[in-house]
Design an enzyme around this catalytic site. Sequence first.
Site, mmCIF file in Angstrom:
data_model
loop_
_atom_site.group_PDB
_atom_site.id
_atom_site.type_symbol
_atom_site.label_atom_id
_atom_site.label_comp_id
_atom_site.label_asym_id
_atom_site.label_seq_id
_atom_site.Cartn_x
_atom_site.Cartn_y
_atom_site.Cartn_z
ATOM 1 N N LYS A 1 0.872 -1.175 0.000
ATOM 2 C CA LYS A 1 0.000 0.000 0.000
ATOM 3 C C LYS A 1 0.904 1.219 0.000
ATOM 4 O O LYS A 1 2.023 1.191 0.525
ATOM 5 C CB LYS A 1 -0.940 0.009 1.188
ATOM 6 C CG LYS A 1 -0.347 0.240 2.553
ATOM 7 C CD LYS A 1 -0.073 1.629 3.004
ATOM 8 C CE LYS A 1 -1.214 2.588 2.803
ATOM 9 N NZ LYS A 1 -0.812 3.950 3.366
ATOM 10 N N THR B 1 9.896 1.871 3.176
ATOM 11 C CA THR B 1 8.829 2.635 2.536
ATOM 12 C C THR B 1 7.479 1.993 2.741
ATOM 13 O O THR B 1 7.339 0.797 2.638
ATOM 14 C CB THR B 1 9.072 2.781 1.035
ATOM 15 O OG1 THR B 1 7.964 3.453 0.479
ATOM 16 C CG2 THR B 1 9.221 1.455 0.374
ATOM 17 N N ASN C 1 -4.742 16.418 -0.473
ATOM 18 C CA ASN C 1 -3.988 16.689 0.746
ATOM 19 C C ASN C 1 -4.373 17.959 1.478
ATOM 20 O O ASN C 1 -3.949 18.179 2.610
ATOM 21 C CB ASN C 1 -2.499 16.675 0.437
ATOM 22 C CG ASN C 1 -2.033 15.265 0.207
ATOM 23 O OD1 ASN C 1 -2.144 14.433 1.098
ATOM 24 N ND2 ASN C 1 -1.567 14.974 -0.992
#
Lengths: 408, 408
Positions: free
Chosen positions: A188, A199, A403
């Site tokens: 993911k 990561t 965002n």
Amino acid sequence: MGDSLPRSPLAPSSFPQLPVIKGLRLCAGAAGVKYQGRNDVMLAVMDPGTTVAGTFTRSKTRSAPVRDCQAKLGGDSSAGAAILVNSGNSNAFTGHYGQTSVAEICAAVADITGLPEARIFTASTGVIGEPLPHDRIIAQIKDLNDGLDATALEAAAEAIMTTDTFAKGASAEVTIGGETVSIAGIAKGSGMIAPDMATMLVYIFTDAQLPQAALQAELSRLCDRSFNCITVDSDTSTSDSLMLCATGASGVDVSDSAEFSQALEAVMLDLSHQVVRDGEGATKFVEIQITGAVSDAEAKTHGLSIANSPLVKTAIAGEDPNWGRVVMAIGKSGADADRDLLSISFGDVLVAEKGWVSPNYREEDGAAQMTRDEITIKVDLGLGDGTCTVWTCDLTHQYITINADYRS
Amino acid sequence: MGDSLPRSPLAPSSFPQLPVIKGLRLCAGAAGVKYQGRNDVMLAVMDPGTTVAGTFTRSKTRSAPVRDCQAKLGGDSSAGAAILVNSGNSNAFTGHYGQTSVAEICAAVADITGLPEARIFTASTGVIGEPLPHDRIIAQIKDLNDGLDATALEAAAEAIMTTDTFAKGASAEVTIGGETVSIAGIAKGSGMIAPDMATMLVYIFTDAQLPQAALQAELSRLCDRSFNCITVDSDTSTSDSLMLCATGASGVDVSDSAEFSQALEAVMLDLSHQVVRDGEGATKFVEIQITGAVSDAEAKTHGLSIANSPLVKTAIAGEDPNWGRVVMAIGKSGADADRDLLSISFGDVLVAEKGWVSPNYREEDGAAQMTRDEITIKVDLGLGDGTCTVWTCDLTHQYITINADYRS
């Protein structure tokens, strides 16, 4: 929010068919941590003898589950292992309560699976700084354990998504000494993606046999050229975790097997590229090939400077062959460059060389390259043998939309 | 494109009244380098005895005029000096042709002003990689020289704009030994703004007397705490130039004058903040105060990590008090931090402390802070005495719009 985002235009057409990994069983479920009406927790249980390797974010504010996993790596593998992952809450910057949540979840998984707590690994992904409602997760563990199945990798990949717009999986099979070894992984990741740490959340499983030290060395080596060479937005998660588990159930020892390494690298590259393809707001997949640098490390510095430049990324979003911004990003990187030795190509189109635009360059040729979904930028520094390839995506309005609203 | 952008909501209400700097005359004109219907070139001529200091981008791909200015700093000041600046084309990455353009412009300015070529400084700002049509500039030099005037600072500030939405000026006057010393500066800059280099185009003039070595030392010291502490988008220009010229025409020697230093710093801070206020797409001016770091350098690393984080900047754009992203940016910076010693405030609202959200924090208090045009983020690391303040803006849709279309 993940549910309502349109599927990335760069997504594969469908989730791949993954092989069964002998010695691995999984189950996904809905704990209601944050998301409603979807699975948000997955449990993976592996056979006795499974070796577990991992790389994790180097963030100084890394999450409680990351700290717990790091402490447990390299332990006795005789009893098997389990991984429990939830989405919707990252259990990061949650103080001592965060550690309590991890401990309680591990104790519950150990109790129900019969595995020792030292072999229970957890991860959490989602909003930072809110207490993890671990009771909701613990309430699901018996059902998850009862539902364990060898073919649930896709359901597991779906359960760990946050702002991802598609579930990510990849696999490989290699034949070694007449025996088949399988590798399958899920990932993911979409935003807060930057390299040089581990990561995101990535889980790769194989039924190969490999001692833990060798498994860890192989993972670290390949991570440096796959996950550590991608970036979406230069921001590094507090929860990044990449785990590689070898059940050994194939009975095939892959120590020093080049075929296995190549297959594992292919799976890792595939998964890492899928993360970039699902970069928040991405419409272009960009490969940046650096050659001729003083060293591989300096090549990577240049590559990431280009890949992380907001001005390069917005130019790509606008399909503008703005090679001047590539020049800018090379100039600011801090790594060695000589204006008059540089050459820059977009795909096969030589754009700039010898300190200026190439005499044969035509703007329409550069512009044609930029209309593609997949763009290659090649930079030769003309200084040495250092090379590196990094991958990124463009920076679009959709990144801002996601965002400026989403609390991650 | 600059002409059509709306004025930044963070802009000052008007251009300030600037004092006359004795020994300085300027003129702006229209050479048609790229923009039509506006001034795009300015000439400043200073009296004999003027000392000139400068700091410039450390970009490895810096422009031909930057290289030329760097080579000329520190030369004999007896004959005076001139500065010629054009907008619309940066003359960067233009190979040997770029050097020829600089040489031809300097020769023409020297010819018409009677100053030696070694005292002619130039700068170019705009698109990278296109040949500078220097003949168009040279054709204007006689008119510029004929029109020199002591009160043309505002016109000069307007002539050097690119994507700027307002002209930037600042000034100060100090009395030293009963005599008045004046300082006035102009700047351009909006995108491709990142610290740790010089920055943008900035020209500050004073009629104070100061030897070149002292002038340069003062400029470098103050640059580190003003222009080198701002960032719009983490991208560093190939043309950044900051020059400070002391004509000495006031007859006041300011060596070791604390009053002069304070006034100069105030002008530099004011101009640097105006650049941030005109950051491409900016709707919020953000001050980030770091205290308690291991060193000032580490405080700056943390400050810039927060200031350059796309996720922090988009959260601010969305008026989301997303302190988890501040935690993330601290964690990834590479500088020392201890989760359990950190505290984070938005304005006067203590948000997080002791490794978690502050027990008295209410989301509505944080949200109220984020609705302001000017936002302060305070981070105390709890580790030492290191401090730094950096300034940035938010990351909005308008930044994408400007940069997906504009060829800079």
